[in-house]
Design a protein around this motif. Sequence first.
Motif, PDB file in Angstrom:
ATOM      1  N   UNK A   1       0.763  -1.297   0.135  1.00 46.22           N
ATOM      2  CA  UNK A   1       0.007  -0.095  -0.073  1.00 46.22           C
ATOM      3  C   UNK A   1       0.763   1.070  -0.011  1.00 46.22           C
ATOM      4  N   UNK A   2       1.845   1.256   0.692  1.00 49.35           N
ATOM      5  CA  UNK A   2       2.815   2.458   0.883  1.00 49.35           C
ATOM      6  C   UNK A   2       3.493   2.592  -0.612  1.00 49.35           C
ATOM      7  N   UNK A   3       3.786   1.258  -1.185  1.00 42.85           N
ATOM      8  CA  UNK A   3       4.517   1.563  -2.358  1.00 42.85           C
ATOM      9  C   UNK A   3       3.773   2.074  -3.335  1.00 42.85           C
ATOM     10  N   UNK A   4       2.308   1.779  -3.343  1.00 38.91           N
ATOM     11  CA  UNK A   4       1.354   2.157  -4.312  1.00 38.91           C
ATOM     12  C   UNK A   4       1.284   3.759  -4.165  1.00 38.91           C
TER      13      UNK A   4
ATOM     14  N   UNK B   1       9.758  27.669 -14.787  1.00 43.79           N
ATOM     15  CA  UNK B   1       8.905  26.537 -14.994  1.00 43.79           C
ATOM     16  C   UNK B   1       9.472  25.049 -15.093  1.00 43.79           C
ATOM     17  N   UNK B   2      10.737  25.162 -15.716  1.00 46.72           N
ATOM     18  CA  UNK B   2      11.519  23.904 -15.857  1.00 46.72           C
ATOM     19  C   UNK B   2      11.870  23.176 -14.651  1.00 46.72           C
ATOM     20  N   UNK B   3      12.033  23.926 -13.547  1.00 45.74           N
ATOM     21  CA  UNK B   3      12.267  23.126 -12.293  1.00 45.74           C
ATOM     22  C   UNK B   3      11.459  21.980 -12.017  1.00 45.74           C
ATOM     23  N   UNK B   4      10.298  22.179 -11.822  1.00 48.75           N
ATOM     24  CA  UNK B   4       9.196  21.050 -11.481  1.00 48.75           C
ATOM     25  C   UNK B   4       9.440  19.850 -12.371  1.00 48.75           C
ATOM     26  N   UNK B   5       9.877  20.062 -13.593  1.00 53.55           N
ATOM     27  CA  UNK B   5       9.837  18.982 -14.498  1.00 53.55           C
ATOM     28  C   UNK B   5      11.269  18.417 -14.274  1.00 53.55           C
ATOM     29  N   UNK B   6      12.277  19.078 -13.973  1.00 57.95           N
ATOM     30  CA  UNK B   6      13.747  18.456 -13.813  1.00 57.95           C
ATOM     31  C   UNK B   6      13.637  17.691 -12.403  1.00 57.95           C
ATOM     32  N   UNK B   7      12.843  18.107 -11.313  1.00 57.36           N
ATOM     33  CA  UNK B   7      12.647  17.150  -9.969  1.00 57.36           C
ATOM     34  C   UNK B   7      12.254  15.826 -10.403  1.00 57.36           C
ATOM     35  N   UNK B   8      11.851  15.593 -11.809  1.00 58.54           N
ATOM     36  CA  UNK B   8      11.429  14.196 -11.874  1.00 58.54           C
ATOM     37  C   UNK B   8      12.843  13.010 -11.954  1.00 58.54           C
ATOM     38  N   UNK B   9      13.913  13.532 -11.864  1.00 59.61           N
ATOM     39  CA  UNK B   9      15.303  12.879 -11.583  1.00 59.61           C
ATOM     40  C   UNK B   9      15.218  12.287 -10.036  1.00 59.61           C
ATOM     41  N   UNK B  10      14.780  13.030  -9.137  1.00 64.28           N
ATOM     42  CA  UNK B  10      14.560  12.615  -7.742  1.00 64.28           C
ATOM     43  C   UNK B  10      13.490  11.637  -7.952  1.00 64.28           C
ATOM     44  N   UNK B  11      12.190  11.849  -8.494  1.00 61.30           N
ATOM     45  CA  UNK B  11      11.085  10.832  -8.610  1.00 61.30           C
ATOM     46  C   UNK B  11      11.502   9.504  -8.703  1.00 61.30           C
ATOM     47  N   UNK B  12      12.305   9.438  -9.814  1.00 58.67           N
ATOM     48  CA  UNK B  12      12.885   8.072 -10.368  1.00 58.67           C
ATOM     49  C   UNK B  12      13.624   7.259  -9.402  1.00 58.67           C
ATOM     50  N   UNK B  13      14.425   8.020  -8.652  1.00 54.12           N
ATOM     51  CA  UNK B  13      15.424   7.531  -7.597  1.00 54.12           C
ATOM     52  C   UNK B  13      14.678   7.133  -6.517  1.00 54.12           C
ATOM     53  N   UNK B  14      13.851   7.921  -5.863  1.00 50.72           N
ATOM     54  CA  UNK B  14      13.185   7.692  -4.759  1.00 50.72           C
ATOM     55  C   UNK B  14      11.992   6.460  -5.132  1.00 50.72           C
ATOM     56  N   UNK B  15      11.415   6.605  -6.082  1.00 51.33           N
ATOM     57  CA  UNK B  15      10.339   5.562  -6.615  1.00 51.33           C
ATOM     58  C   UNK B  15      10.921   4.174  -6.788  1.00 51.33           C
ATOM     59  N   UNK B  16      12.240   4.190  -7.417  1.00 51.61           N
ATOM     60  CA  UNK B  16      12.956   2.863  -7.528  1.00 51.61           C
ATOM     61  C   UNK B  16      13.179   1.875  -6.253  1.00 51.61           C
TER      62      UNK B  16
END
Length: 453
Positions: A11-14, A184-199
């Motif tokens: 559940x937490x992973x989801x 406006x670009x910064x919110x998109x570039x934060x996706x690098x963090x998204x990938x690392x944490x999500x993985x």
Amino acid sequence: MTMTSQSRRAGVAALVGTALEWYDFLIYGTAAALVLNKLFFPAESPLVSTLAAFATYAVGFLARPLGGLFLGALGDRLGRKAVLVLTLLIMGSATALIGVLPTYDRIGMAAPVLLILLRLLQGFGAGGEYAGAVVLSVEHADQQRRGAAGAWAPVGYATATLLAAGVFQLFLLMPDDQFRAWGWRIPFLLSFVVVAVGYLIRRRIVETPAFEKAQEPRTPQRLDLFAALRQEPKSFLVVIGARFAENGFAYLFPVFGVAFVTTELGVSGNVALGAVVAAAALEMITIPVYARLSDRIGRRPVYLAGAIASVVWVVPFFLLVGTGSTWAVMLAFIVGLGVAYPAMLAPQAAYFAELFGTRTRLSGFAFAREIGSVLAGGLAPFVATALFAWAGHWWPVAAYMALMTAITLAALAVGPETVNRDIETPVSGETPADEEHQGAVPEVRAPVENTNR
């Protein structure tokens, strides 16, 4: 009955994974309403620029059924975990690359073309993400708490809405020239963090008991993309129809609503996004409440109540935001997005998963859900904007939402109640002895003389 530690971990992973990935997808909608229309689709009329930006927004939804079709079938064959890691990489990479795209002023028409390609890649990954997260949670849960377990992913979606709107609201505090130049670009570039944490989160989860049980006595199956549609057509159509009101309202309020109050009514972007943030924060409370209620009284009654409440609120919504008052705008979004709409989203997760057998659960859920996304959510901001441009008034938008709600009410009327269904047993005519139809995904079977060795 309490959830097991693995169920809680799933559940937490989801929740966390869905929040991070849908942050990727939703920031485009917010950016389209606030800045991408000016930087990638310049036009003399702000309304024309917004229409062009929302057309590109809809393009992302066109790829979602393809993602649902392929990634869903892949998840039914290889497992839920593998697909969830793959969607993370696809969506995260596409979103981060949007953050480094040159604008129209620098490379001309190549800018919107590249934006469309990355939006298509985003949509492909999104097609398997939500269904995969829901199925993982629901299949790990006990039968009496599947609604509550399924709510983890929609709460993650609400968290993503909160993050997307909140991040852009923060960057809107910048001077306008700096925000348009690079902020406006910064919110998109934060996706690098998204990938690392999500993985890191998703690599720790294990496959569900239902999936493992379905695999044990069988040889590896081939990838059959349309098995769910062939084997369980009624469930497939129920999912599509049920999506119309839910997904339509999901994007009417935070996407068209934000563009409407900022572009047409002149309300501050901070006020509009603040209203969305407040509504999303409330969703994080109302979604679990509605999900638990669906465990007690059934999925369909809660879903029906949410659809009716949402369509009833459309007229008060426009009347309130039309005043231009900050408190009225806040109230309009909070009730529509935070109170009425979640009553559809909350029971939907478990309901859609329960409609299909184990071997077609992810593919059926994902493919049908994303077809509904194209027909409802993907087109809603564009159609609503076009209707307003045609009539110069919001009443055609209200009529459009009423039509989509009627489709959802019809789908729920013919769909079964699934709250008491055992999701590990055969459905839709499957029998343990008839392995070729169990779960609806055919496979290449080993010769008889080899299976008995």
